[in-house]
Design a protein around this motif. Structure first.
Motif, PDB file in Angstrom:
ATOM      1  N   SER A   1     -45.644  97.553  56.850  1.00 35.05           N
ATOM      2  CA  SER A   1     -47.036  97.209  56.513  1.00 35.05           C
ATOM      3  C   SER A   1     -47.898  98.468  56.517  1.00 35.05           C
ATOM      4  CB  SER A   1     -47.588  96.161  57.499  1.00 35.05           C
ATOM      5  OG  SER A   1     -47.868  96.713  58.766  1.00 35.05           O
ATOM      6  N   ALA A   2     -47.628  99.373  57.441  1.00 32.77           N
ATOM      7  CA  ALA A   2     -48.390 100.626  57.511  1.00 32.77           C
ATOM      8  C   ALA A   2     -48.094 101.517  56.304  1.00 32.77           C
ATOM      9  CB  ALA A   2     -48.062 101.355  58.812  1.00 32.77           C
ATOM     10  N   LEU A   3     -46.820 101.562  55.881  1.00 32.62           N
ATOM     11  CA  LEU A   3     -46.479 102.361  54.700  1.00 32.62           C
ATOM     12  C   LEU A   3     -47.200 101.837  53.456  1.00 32.62           C
ATOM     13  CD1 LEU A   3     -42.615 102.977  55.008  1.00 32.62           C
ATOM     14  CD2 LEU A   3     -44.456 104.630  55.357  1.00 32.62           C
ATOM     15  N   THR A   4     -47.290 100.521  53.337  1.00 33.00           N
ATOM     16  CA  THR A   4     -48.040  99.934  52.223  1.00 33.00           C
ATOM     17  C   THR A   4     -49.506 100.338  52.298  1.00 33.00           C
ATOM     18  OG1 THR A   4     -46.547  98.016  52.290  1.00 33.00           O
ATOM     19  CG2 THR A   4     -48.583  97.776  51.025  1.00 33.00           C
ATOM     20  N   ALA A   5     -50.061 100.251  53.499  1.00 37.51           N
ATOM     21  CA  ALA A   5     -51.483 100.533  53.681  1.00 37.51           C
ATOM     22  C   ALA A   5     -51.830 101.993  53.415  1.00 37.51           C
ATOM     23  CB  ALA A   5     -51.909 100.140  55.094  1.00 37.51           C
ATOM     24  N   LYS A   6     -50.872 102.895  53.577  1.00 33.05           N
ATOM     25  CA  LYS A   6     -51.134 104.308  53.294  1.00 33.05           C
ATOM     26  C   LYS A   6     -51.663 104.476  51.868  1.00 33.05           C
ATOM     27  CE  LYS A   6     -48.664 108.727  52.768  1.00 33.05           C
ATOM     28  NZ  LYS A   6     -49.506 109.631  53.553  1.00 33.05           N
ATOM     29  N   TYR A   7     -51.102 103.725  50.926  1.00 33.43           N
ATOM     30  CA  TYR A   7     -51.577 103.791  49.543  1.00 33.43           C
ATOM     31  C   TYR A   7     -53.038 103.358  49.457  1.00 33.43           C
ATOM     32  CZ  TYR A   7     -46.728 104.423  48.029  1.00 33.43           C
ATOM     33  OH  TYR A   7     -45.460 104.900  47.833  1.00 33.43           O
ATOM     34  N   TRP A   8     -53.398 102.321  50.203  1.00 35.19           N
ATOM     35  CA  TRP A   8     -54.785 101.830  50.183  1.00 35.19           C
ATOM     36  C   TRP A   8     -55.739 102.846  50.793  1.00 35.19           C
ATOM     37  CZ3 TRP A   8     -52.893  96.619  52.607  1.00 35.19           C
ATOM     38  CH2 TRP A   8     -52.316  95.827  51.607  1.00 35.19           C
TER      39      TRP A   8
ATOM     40  N   ALA B   1     -60.051 104.466  50.187  1.00 33.69           N
ATOM     41  CA  ALA B   1     -60.994 105.062  51.140  1.00 33.69           C
ATOM     42  C   ALA B   1     -60.992 106.583  51.114  1.00 33.69           C
ATOM     43  CB  ALA B   1     -60.671 104.571  52.552  1.00 33.69           C
ATOM     44  N   ARG B   2     -60.047 107.183  50.365  1.00 36.12           N
ATOM     45  CA  ARG B   2     -59.946 108.646  50.275  1.00 36.12           C
ATOM     46  C   ARG B   2     -59.750 109.284  51.644  1.00 36.12           C
ATOM     47  NH1 ARG B   2     -58.215 109.036  45.777  1.00 36.12           N
ATOM     48  NH2 ARG B   2     -58.689 111.283  45.768  1.00 36.12           N
ATOM     49  N   LEU B   3     -58.953 108.619  52.482  1.00 36.56           N
ATOM     50  CA  LEU B   3     -58.681 109.120  53.822  1.00 36.56           C
ATOM     51  C   LEU B   3     -57.233 109.610  53.907  1.00 36.56           C
ATOM     52  CD1 LEU B   3     -60.196 106.625  56.438  1.00 36.56           C
ATOM     53  CD2 LEU B   3     -60.589 109.080  56.338  1.00 36.56           C
ATOM     54  N   PRO B   4     -56.996 110.875  54.243  1.00 39.82           N
ATOM     55  CA  PRO B   4     -55.621 111.331  54.469  1.00 39.82           C
ATOM     56  C   PRO B   4     -54.970 110.499  55.574  1.00 39.82           C
ATOM     57  CG  PRO B   4     -57.151 113.183  54.405  1.00 39.82           C
ATOM     58  CD  PRO B   4     -57.986 111.941  54.441  1.00 39.82           C
ATOM     59  N   THR B   5     -53.770 109.998  55.294  1.00 38.31           N
ATOM     60  CA  THR B   5     -53.134 109.057  56.214  1.00 38.31           C
ATOM     61  C   THR B   5     -51.690 109.443  56.452  1.00 38.31           C
ATOM     62  OG1 THR B   5     -54.580 107.265  55.470  1.00 38.31           O
ATOM     63  CG2 THR B   5     -52.540 106.627  56.595  1.00 38.31           C
TER      64      THR B   5
ATOM     65  N   LEU C   1     -51.068  93.072  56.674  1.00 41.29           N
ATOM     66  CA  LEU C   1     -51.483  93.691  55.417  1.00 41.29           C
ATOM     67  C   LEU C   1     -52.944  93.396  55.115  1.00 41.29           C
ATOM     68  CD1 LEU C   1     -48.352  93.076  53.141  1.00 41.29           C
ATOM     69  CD2 LEU C   1     -49.145  95.266  54.055  1.00 41.29           C
ATOM     70  N   VAL C   2     -53.368  92.149  55.345  1.00 45.89           N
ATOM     71  CA  VAL C   2     -54.780  91.809  55.121  1.00 45.89           C
ATOM     72  C   VAL C   2     -55.674  92.634  56.036  1.00 45.89           C
ATOM     73  CG1 VAL C   2     -56.506  89.989  55.426  1.00 45.89           C
ATOM     74  CG2 VAL C   2     -54.393  89.501  54.191  1.00 45.89           C
ATOM     75  N   ALA C   3     -55.297  92.741  57.308  1.00 46.01           N
ATOM     76  CA  ALA C   3     -56.096  93.515  58.262  1.00 46.01           C
ATOM     77  C   ALA C   3     -56.194  94.981  57.839  1.00 46.01           C
ATOM     78  CB  ALA C   3     -55.488  93.407  59.655  1.00 46.01           C
ATOM     79  N   LEU C   4     -55.075  95.550  57.407  1.00 41.20           N
ATOM     80  CA  LEU C   4     -55.075  96.950  56.997  1.00 41.20           C
ATOM     81  C   LEU C   4     -55.856  97.164  55.706  1.00 41.20           C
ATOM     82  CD1 LEU C   4     -51.366  97.663  57.926  1.00 41.20           C
ATOM     83  CD2 LEU C   4     -53.334  98.862  58.902  1.00 41.20           C
ATOM     84  N   PHE C   5     -55.780  96.188  54.784  1.00 36.82           N
ATOM     85  CA  PHE C   5     -56.585  96.307  53.570  1.00 36.82           C
ATOM     86  C   PHE C   5     -58.072  96.240  53.910  1.00 36.82           C
ATOM     87  CE2 PHE C   5     -58.907  94.646  49.931  1.00 36.82           C
ATOM     88  CZ  PHE C   5     -58.517  95.525  48.930  1.00 36.82           C
ATOM     89  N   LEU C   6     -58.436  95.333  54.816  1.00 39.33           N
ATOM     90  CA  LEU C   6     -59.834  95.250  55.251  1.00 39.33           C
ATOM     91  C   LEU C   6     -60.293  96.565  55.873  1.00 39.33           C
ATOM     92  CD1 LEU C   6     -60.139  91.679  56.825  1.00 39.33           C
ATOM     93  CD2 LEU C   6     -61.523  92.599  54.960  1.00 39.33           C
TER      94      LEU C   6
END
Length: 609
Positions: free
Chosen positions: A306-313, A318-322, A409-414
């Protein structure tokens, strides 16, 4: 992983112990047992079968008592046989159950043998029981609390224990370090458990023991001392944990039930969000968000994907290095600390040992800003971070995570969308579009679940294979990883996942007509690249099983099996595409006849390294 229930009360506590074990089955186990003090003598029943079988043996043995402990064991030291099952006895006097791992058990075992102790099991747990017995013999007061505390000082590792003694018929002692333990309070007695859900219907007031706490339970009260031996007061929390949500209902397995619960739990998760505001993640989040310029996400297993997916988001929205790290690896290497990094830990249970250790390591390195994304409100992880977000998946009994993953995933997208709002990189129209897509998710998921009959037909073919390959590109590559994990977890089919562009860099060598290749095909900017990768598989005689968006420009053909999902849902597409992969794994396991909810060698809550 392992479960504890303990009790001292003014009534027969055996029904509470066995029912508590039944509710802890979700944690995974391969043996179980109950012990009580009956007519002044410790008696126990142990089994390597399910809790239902144990309960029948307990009834047949006529076990009853007002003080006792019970346990579900996931084998670490010693095979899953009756002789290694808990509760563990020492000299007919000490009765103990234990979660965790004692790292110095071999040295302690050798020492205790010199004092004349014989070992009946291969477990590290028996060392604790004999050590308590030995320490008690050395103490002229024979105080059980003193013996327990002195013994705990000798242990290295993680543990939660519950212990009682034949010569102390009115008390149970619990202690924790690195493994969760909660005290349930009632007017007729007091209880211990690994999870308050084990005590649903028995207690609704709970005390969560802190690291190093030792609790002494009697019928009339509870005394808690901290790691320094000082008496302390811990907050009493009222929590009416309902067990009704854990009933199986019309479904064949809990995993199937939890897959089909996803529209409703995501509706609950998204309906409560009407605006994007940092306060979704805690009262102090607005201040923290202003200081943050990068993210470090720590997680294990499904949560890692889920975190790997969220890295793309985080980087695109958000333009945040992750940076995303496997928690079990993070603390064993040197890393560079950026004080403006937000450390995010992701866990279903909030008790994942590796992730908790990684969190503490990050804090010790000087990371000041921390956030937990977790399904359990009062878990260790939620209590040890500055910011918190509860995913709201509800109880998840199946070992293979489904609804916990999609709510993560929803939490990370939020979180990504909220950072975009706070950093001023998304206008109001874009924010409104994200919220609209979130609120549409439950309806879209219902459309995906309606595809179950088609997926069942695929599963009937999949059940005959021993290997499978999963492919995805971009933010759907981690979803391919999750799909492969689900298949091997519960059906025992060996599965691997790769970015589709990596095929010709090695994996293409194993593609044959005996290797099904599951491909995720969203209608996005990478679709033409992905179609070329699929042709590489076709040219080698590979069998393609394709989950494609309904508007993806893709033709059905010989050797290409296609199931169409609802239209591409923008950045939330990964959430839609993971659900058919869950169903494919589930129905393949059903055809193969495996234990879907409790796959071999695995546990739900991984509380040891």
């Amino acid at each position: 992983m392992c479960g504890i229930v303990g009790a001292v009360a003014r009534r027969d506590i055996v029904p509470v112990l066995t029912e508590g074990l039944r509710r802890l089955e979700y944690r995974g186990y391969d043996s179980c047992g109950v012990a009580v003090l009956q007519y002044g003598v410790p008696r126990r029943v142990r089994s390597v079968e399910r809790v239902a079988n144990l309960a029948e043996q307990v009834d047949h043995a006529g076990l009853s008592g007002t003080i006792g402990v019970a346990h579900t064991r996931w084998a670490t030291h010693g095979a899953p046989v009756t002789g290694n099952a808990h509760p563990i006895f020492s000299c007919g006097e000490i009765v103990l159950v234990h979660n965790g791992i004692i790292e110095n058990h071999e040295a302690l075992r050798k020492e205790l043998k010199t004092f004349g102790y014989a070992f009946d099991s291969e477990t590290d747990t028996e060392v604790i029981a004999h050590l308590i017995h030995h320490m008690r013999k050395q103490d002229p007061t024979r105080d059980l609390l003193v013996a327990v505390r002195r013994s705990l000082r000798r242990l290295r590792g993680a543990y939660a224990i519950a212990v009682f003694a034949k010569s102390d018929p009115n008390l149970v002692i619990g202690a924790r370090a690195g493994s969760p333990l909660v005290v349930g309070l009632t007017d007729r007695g007091n209880y211990l458990a690994s999870d308050p859900m084990a005590l649903a219907g028995t207690a609704d007031r709970f005390v969560y023991l802190e690291e190093g706490d030792v609790a002494v339970l009697t019928c009339d009260g509870v005394k808690i001392v901290d790691c320094g031996g000082e008496a302390v007061r811990r907050e009493v929390q009222t929590q009416r944990a309902s067990h009704h949500t854990t009933e199986l209902g019309p479904f064949r397995h809990y995993m199937q039930k939890e897959i089909f619960e996803q529209p409703s739990v995501l509706a609950d998760a998204t309906e409560r969000v009407q605006t994007l505001t940092p306060t979704l993640f805690g009262a102090n989040a607005p201040h923290v968000f202003k200081e943050v310029d990068s993210l470090l996400i720590l997680a294990c297993g499904t949560s890692y994907y889920s975190a790997l997916t969220a890295k793309y988001w985080f980087e695109s929205i958000a333009r945040l290095p992750t940076q995303v790290e496997v928690a079990s690896e993070y603390r064993y290497r040197e890393s560079v600390v950026n004080p403006r990094t937000l450390v995010v830990v992701v866990s279903q249970s909030g008790e994942t040992a590796d992730t908790l250790a990684a969190l503490r390591h990050a804090q010790q390195l000087g990371h000041r800003h921390t956030l937990a994304i977790c399904n359990v409100a009062h878990s260790s992880m939620m209590r040890q971070t500055d910011l918190q977000y509860q995913t709201g998946a509800g109880p998840e009994i199946g070992v293979a995570s489904t609804k916990a993953f999609t709510t993560q995933l929803v939490a990370l997208f939020l979180l990504a969308a909220t950072f975009a709002q706070a950093r001023g990189v998304a206008d109001a129209a874009r924010q409104a579009q994200w919220l609209e897509q979130l609120h549409h998710l439950p309806a879209a998921l219902n459309g995906v679940l309606a595809l179950e009959p088609q997926i069942i037909r695929w599963a009937e073919a999949f059940a005959h294979y021993e290997h499978a390959l999963f492919l995805g590109r971009g933010m759907h590559y981690p979803i391919a990883l999750e799909g492969a994990l689900k298949l091997k977890e519960i059906s025992y089919v060996h599965a691997e996942a790769y970015p589709a562009g990596e095929l010709k860099h090695g994996p293409l060598a194993i593609v044959t007509n005996e290797m099904p290749v599951v491909t995720i095909v969203p209608n996005d900017a990478l679709i033409e690249k992905l179609k070329s990768n699929m042709q590489e598989v076709r040219a080698r005689g590979g069998l393609l099983y394709v989950f494609a968006d309904e508007d993806a420009p893709l033709d059905d053909d010989d050797g290409v099996n296609v199931i169409r999902l609802p239209a591409h849902d923008g950045p939330l597409s990964p959430i839609l595409h993971v659900v058919p992969l869950q169903l494919l794994a589930y129905h393949t396991a059903c055809v193969r006849g495996t234990d879907v909810d409790k796959p071999r060698n695995l546990a739900k809550s991984v509380t040891v390294e």
